[in-house]
Scaffold this active site. Structure first.
Site, PDB file in Angstrom:
ATOM      1  N   ASP A 119      50.195  10.893  56.362  1.00 45.24           N
ATOM      2  CA  ASP A 119      49.928  12.323  56.223  1.00 45.24           C
ATOM      3  C   ASP A 119      50.590  13.042  57.379  1.00 45.24           C
ATOM      4  O   ASP A 119      50.661  12.509  58.500  1.00 45.24           O
ATOM      5  CB  ASP A 119      48.420  12.588  56.222  1.00 45.24           C
ATOM      6  CG  ASP A 119      47.735  12.071  54.967  1.00 45.24           C
ATOM      7  OD1 ASP A 119      48.380  12.057  53.907  1.00 45.24           O
ATOM      8  OD2 ASP A 119      46.550  11.699  55.045  1.00 45.24           O
ATOM      9  N   ASP A 137      49.915  14.379  48.112  1.00 40.15           N
ATOM     10  CA  ASP A 137      48.572  14.969  47.995  1.00 40.15           C
ATOM     11  C   ASP A 137      48.652  16.376  47.405  1.00 40.15           C
ATOM     12  O   ASP A 137      47.859  16.744  46.526  1.00 40.15           O
ATOM     13  CB  ASP A 137      47.883  15.046  49.359  1.00 40.15           C
ATOM     14  CG  ASP A 137      47.667  13.697  50.005  1.00 40.15           C
ATOM     15  OD1 ASP A 137      47.570  12.685  49.279  1.00 40.15           O
ATOM     16  OD2 ASP A 137      47.592  13.649  51.248  1.00 40.15           O
TER      17      ASP A 137
END
Length: 163
Positions: A119, A137
């Site tokens: 991330d 995401d």
């Protein structure tokens, strides 16, 4: 409703998966562990922040093998649904389900390659931050929102036409 060409979906899938993996590769090779601001205007902040997420969504803990098996099962179920219902699904439904599957595959490949999901985007406003996320995401969440809106509008149209 018009149907979407399977070849277009494959091309879309390859493009999204390649873009997601390329961004993660660049982030891993070039971004220092320090925060790097992309946008810092007033109370809005968008920055790069490298995090390897070894947990489930939003940091929920689970053993790695359990997470991997859950992801494989969800991806398999979505692929099965899409194959079985292909002819009945609209273009929006085919595209959004494909996007969700590709986002999940991208994050699964992170888990297999890096031992966790990479991330890197952190968005905040007035000192309040959303959990760090990545392109996959964002694609999953965006596709889910579009799928829900599509379902609600189609359902509403059916109700109006039945009256």
């Amino acid at each position: 409703m018009t149907r979407i060409n399977k070849l277009h979906l494959i091309a879309f899938s390859i493009l999204i998966l390649a873009l997601d993996q390329a961004i993660k590769f660049i982030i891993l090779k070039k971004v220092l562990l320090q925060d790097f601001f992309l946008v810092n205007v007033g109370d809005l902040e968008i920055k790069l922040e490298l995090i390897k997420n070894v947990s489930l969504s939003f940091g929920l803990p689970a053993p790695r093998i359990v997470i991997t098996l859950i992801m494989i099962a969800v991806i398999g179920a979505l692929v099965y649904i899409m194959i079985r219902a292909w002819a009945e699904l609209s273009r929006v439904q085919n595209l959004t389900l494909t996007a969700i599957i590709i986002g999940a595959v991208a994050n699964l490949s992170d888990r297999l390659i890096y031992g966790g999901v990479i991330d890197y985007l952190k968005i905040g406003y007035a000192g309040h931050y959303w959990p760090t996320f990545n392109l996959a995401d964002a694609i999953i969440v965006g596709a889910l929102i579009i799928l829900i809106i599509n379902y609600l509008t189609v359902t509403r149209r059916r109700e109006i036409n039945q009256k």
